[in-house]
Design a protein around this motif. Sequence first.
Motif, PDB file in Angstrom:
ATOM      1  N   GLU A 144       0.833  -1.205   0.000  1.00  0.00           N
ATOM      2  CA  GLU A 144       0.000   0.000   0.000  1.00  0.00           C
ATOM      3  C   GLU A 144       0.870   1.258   0.000  1.00  0.00           C
ATOM      4  O   GLU A 144       0.581   2.233  -0.690  1.00  0.00           O
ATOM      5  CB  GLU A 144      -0.919   0.005   1.223  1.00  0.00           C
ATOM      6  N   THR A 145       1.943   1.234   0.775  1.00  0.00           N
ATOM      7  CA  THR A 145       2.843   2.389   0.841  1.00  0.00           C
ATOM      8  C   THR A 145       3.510   2.646  -0.504  1.00  0.00           C
ATOM      9  O   THR A 145       3.564   3.788  -0.989  1.00  0.00           O
ATOM     10  CB  THR A 145       3.925   2.163   1.914  1.00  0.00           C
ATOM     11  N   VAL A 146       4.025   1.575  -1.128  1.00  0.00           N
ATOM     12  CA  VAL A 146       4.695   1.727  -2.422  1.00  0.00           C
ATOM     13  C   VAL A 146       3.723   2.265  -3.467  1.00  0.00           C
ATOM     14  O   VAL A 146       4.057   3.156  -4.247  1.00  0.00           O
ATOM     15  CB  VAL A 146       5.297   0.380  -2.880  1.00  0.00           C
ATOM     16  N   VAL A 147       2.512   1.733  -3.479  1.00  0.00           N
ATOM     17  CA  VAL A 147       1.519   2.186  -4.451  1.00  0.00           C
ATOM     18  C   VAL A 147       1.233   3.675  -4.263  1.00  0.00           C
ATOM     19  O   VAL A 147       1.165   4.440  -5.235  1.00  0.00           O
ATOM     20  CB  VAL A 147       0.220   1.366  -4.336  1.00  0.00           C
ATOM     21  N   LYS A 148       1.063   4.105  -3.025  1.00  0.00           N
ATOM     22  CA  LYS A 148       0.783   5.520  -2.767  1.00  0.00           C
ATOM     23  C   LYS A 148       1.936   6.405  -3.233  1.00  0.00           C
ATOM     24  O   LYS A 148       1.719   7.477  -3.812  1.00  0.00           O
ATOM     25  CB  LYS A 148       0.524   5.733  -1.278  1.00  0.00           C
ATOM     26  N   VAL A 149       3.172   5.977  -2.995  1.00  0.00           N
ATOM     27  CA  VAL A 149       4.337   6.752  -3.426  1.00  0.00           C
ATOM     28  C   VAL A 149       4.376   6.851  -4.951  1.00  0.00           C
ATOM     29  O   VAL A 149       4.582   7.935  -5.517  1.00  0.00           O
ATOM     30  CB  VAL A 149       5.636   6.102  -2.897  1.00  0.00           C
ATOM     31  N   VAL A 150       4.169   5.721  -5.623  1.00  0.00           N
ATOM     32  CA  VAL A 150       4.223   5.703  -7.087  1.00  0.00           C
ATOM     33  C   VAL A 150       3.100   6.549  -7.675  1.00  0.00           C
ATOM     34  O   VAL A 150       3.312   7.332  -8.611  1.00  0.00           O
ATOM     35  CB  VAL A 150       4.152   4.251  -7.609  1.00  0.00           C
ATOM     36  N   LEU A 151       1.893   6.412  -7.144  1.00  0.00           N
ATOM     37  CA  LEU A 151       0.767   7.184  -7.663  1.00  0.00           C
ATOM     38  C   LEU A 151       0.968   8.684  -7.445  1.00  0.00           C
ATOM     39  O   LEU A 151       0.622   9.500  -8.304  1.00  0.00           O
ATOM     40  CB  LEU A 151      -0.541   6.726  -7.009  1.00  0.00           C
ATOM     41  N   THR A 152       1.535   9.053  -6.296  1.00  0.00           N
ATOM     42  CA  THR A 152       1.833  10.462  -6.040  1.00  0.00           C
ATOM     43  C   THR A 152       2.826  10.996  -7.064  1.00  0.00           C
ATOM     44  O   THR A 152       2.677  12.099  -7.596  1.00  0.00           O
ATOM     45  CB  THR A 152       2.403  10.635  -4.620  1.00  0.00           C
ATOM     46  N   SER A 153       3.835  10.188  -7.362  1.00  0.00           N
ATOM     47  CA  SER A 153       4.843  10.588  -8.339  1.00  0.00           C
ATOM     48  C   SER A 153       4.236  10.741  -9.729  1.00  0.00           C
ATOM     49  O   SER A 153       4.493  11.713 -10.440  1.00  0.00           O
ATOM     50  CB  SER A 153       5.967   9.554  -8.371  1.00  0.00           C
ATOM     51  N   MET A 154       3.399   9.782 -10.131  1.00  0.00           N
ATOM     52  CA  MET A 154       2.775   9.836 -11.455  1.00  0.00           C
ATOM     53  C   MET A 154       1.843  11.039 -11.569  1.00  0.00           C
ATOM     54  O   MET A 154       1.782  11.700 -12.614  1.00  0.00           O
ATOM     55  CB  MET A 154       2.013   8.534 -11.732  1.00  0.00           C
ATOM     56  N   LYS A 155       1.119  11.325 -10.495  1.00  0.00           N
ATOM     57  CA  LYS A 155       0.189  12.461 -10.507  1.00  0.00           C
ATOM     58  C   LYS A 155       0.931  13.788 -10.568  1.00  0.00           C
ATOM     59  O   LYS A 155       0.479  14.746 -11.223  1.00  0.00           O
ATOM     60  CB  LYS A 155      -0.695  12.402  -9.268  1.00  0.00           C
ATOM     61  N   ALA A 156       2.075  13.870  -9.884  1.00  0.00           N
ATOM     62  CA  ALA A 156       2.830  15.130  -9.832  1.00  0.00           C
ATOM     63  C   ALA A 156       3.568  15.426 -11.133  1.00  0.00           C
ATOM     64  O   ALA A 156       3.949  16.572 -11.383  1.00  0.00           O
ATOM     65  CB  ALA A 156       3.825  15.087  -8.677  1.00  0.00           C
ATOM     66  N   HIS A 157       3.772  14.402 -11.976  1.00  0.00           N
ATOM     67  CA  HIS A 157       4.554  14.582 -13.201  1.00  0.00           C
ATOM     68  C   HIS A 157       3.816  13.970 -14.393  1.00  0.00           C
ATOM     69  O   HIS A 157       4.315  13.048 -15.036  1.00  0.00           O
ATOM     70  CB  HIS A 157       5.934  13.943 -13.041  1.00  0.00           C
ATOM     71  N   PRO A 158       2.628  14.482 -14.712  1.00  0.00           N
ATOM     72  CA  PRO A 158       1.823  13.877 -15.779  1.00  0.00           C
ATOM     73  C   PRO A 158       2.454  13.971 -17.159  1.00  0.00           C
ATOM     74  O   PRO A 158       2.131  13.185 -18.046  1.00  0.00           O
ATOM     75  CB  PRO A 158       0.503  14.668 -15.707  1.00  0.00           C
ATOM     76  N   GLU A 159       3.350  14.938 -17.364  1.00  0.00           N
ATOM     77  CA  GLU A 159       3.953  15.122 -18.686  1.00  0.00           C
ATOM     78  C   GLU A 159       5.259  14.358 -18.842  1.00  0.00           C
ATOM     79  O   GLU A 159       5.825  14.328 -19.940  1.00  0.00           O
ATOM     80  CB  GLU A 159       4.213  16.620 -18.930  1.00  0.00           C
ATOM     81  N   ASN A 160       5.751  13.758 -17.774  1.00  0.00           N
ATOM     82  CA  ASN A 160       7.012  13.023 -17.851  1.00  0.00           C
ATOM     83  C   ASN A 160       6.706  11.565 -18.209  1.00  0.00           C
ATOM     84  O   ASN A 160       6.300  10.765 -17.374  1.00  0.00           O
ATOM     85  CB  ASN A 160       7.759  13.103 -16.513  1.00  0.00           C
ATOM     86  N   ALA A 161       6.903  11.233 -19.487  1.00  0.00           N
ATOM     87  CA  ALA A 161       6.523   9.912 -19.981  1.00  0.00           C
ATOM     88  C   ALA A 161       7.303   8.793 -19.288  1.00  0.00           C
ATOM     89  O   ALA A 161       6.778   7.698 -19.074  1.00  0.00           O
ATOM     90  CB  ALA A 161       6.724   9.840 -21.494  1.00  0.00           C
ATOM     91  N   ARG A 162       8.554   9.064 -18.954  1.00  0.00           N
ATOM     92  CA  ARG A 162       9.363   7.999 -18.347  1.00  0.00           C
ATOM     93  C   ARG A 162       8.874   7.682 -16.929  1.00  0.00           C
ATOM     94  O   ARG A 162       8.818   6.524 -16.530  1.00  0.00           O
ATOM     95  CB  ARG A 162      10.841   8.389 -18.336  1.00  0.00           C
ATOM     96  N   ILE A 163       8.524   8.707 -16.173  1.00  0.00           N
ATOM     97  CA  ILE A 163       7.968   8.469 -14.837  1.00  0.00           C
ATOM     98  C   ILE A 163       6.654   7.698 -14.962  1.00  0.00           C
ATOM     99  O   ILE A 163       6.386   6.751 -14.209  1.00  0.00           O
ATOM    100  CB  ILE A 163       7.752   9.796 -14.087  1.00  0.00           C
TER     101      ILE A 163
END
Length: 465
Positions: A144-163
């Motif tokens: 659950e912790t890893v998923v939250k971290v990854v989702l936060t990262s993806m949400k914060a950088h929507p234009e960064n295709a590699r992220i």
Amino acid sequence: GGRVDAGNDTAQLLGCYFLSRTKFECNRVLVQNAEIAAVNGEYVRSGTHDGVGKYIKRGRWDDNLDVSYTLYRCPGLGIAKKWYISIVHAGENPGTASDIDLYSGPSGEANGEEETDSPPLSGWRYEKSGPTISPPTIVMKDSETVVKVVLTSMKAHPENARIQGFGARCLASVVTQKSCVPTQALARTAVLHTMKHNPVDRVVQAACTFTIYSWFSDKIMFFSRTRETVKLLLQAMKNHEEDDAIRTTCIGCFRVLLADGGDIERDTLKGCILEARSIHLVLGGLGKEVESSTKSNTLTVIANLISDVDGVEDEAAGLVDEDAVDRRVVSDLMSRSGHELIVKAMNDEETEEYEQVQRDGLKVLTYLATNRARQTSITDAGGIDVILRTMRDDDEDGCDDKADIPLWGCRAILRLARGNLHNIQLINSAGGGRLVVTAPLRKPKSCELREAAVAAIDVLTGADV
């Protein structure tokens, strides 16, 4: 990465990349809702037992004793393995007669599933005699912790295709059946959003299609937002038509969808393919350089798309007739020379899954050969030759574990011969009659095979006229 600096692209990229390349291992488990209140709480991984993780929580028991509550899997002695929550005395290994067993839960083996390194989320029961009391449920805290971290990262950088790509790849392995339903829903939304907003980025599309396939295979996402998911998969195949990995993964998704879904999922898939006129994208799975497993999956998908569950079956031979094939799919497939690609795929004798490709190819040719025009097209493409060769090879093999090949071989011959004197002559002159006569010997107890063979013999000898 996500905890260090949510605004730093480089830190987020490295964090998502690392997580996507790491074999995830859960170190913390939350036990909750148990009526024995002392059992509830966070358990920390402490080595292994029976080859999987063992988790311990310090706590109190009767007479205010300090004890170790231990969550572990016990090897079965002639029976399926079980997980236990027990009090294990200091200095002793779990799984002995001195344990105080409080709850037990089923292993993956007991449920007919693949074993994992983590305990079941539910299905626990009280081990003591007496009235049934509230069983615990399990949450895998680290996932659950890893998923939250990854989702936060993806949400914060929507234009960064590699992220987005590395984040999706990470979610493929972290979001499992052990994840809670809200987490699965959030991850699903993130991956579909990423696919939608990065349509031309090959790396992102490859990561997202792989993630969806992983979830489909593990029966996660079954089958929320099916239409949206299928349309995005088809769009990925269209935008990256030359990418074998994306095509293979998408066809694998369709195969799982048809195998484990219901009529709604099947009709949704068919509707999306017809709406987008995308049958040629599916037929790409029959290319010469494509892996045999993809060819087999492609033929299975095509067979399911062609057949119409509302049609009428030929009871004598267990065959679909012209009213039981979807003319829209058939017309689209034939216009794309799909029958020629099917015959070519069956002629490839180097595939590792030769028998599966042949069986599925026979099935599709049977469904296609339901009128005179298609009979002629299949014959001109070499369909009769490949059907008879497949049956002959199977007959010479001598094993009886491939009875589907003589069954569908007889059915295909019946369909190609019915009402077509030219095809009857071709089949008989090539020894097809003998193959049909001997086919039931491959599996004497099969009524389906016997009925199909009898129906084919009647057509080849003119007895059905």
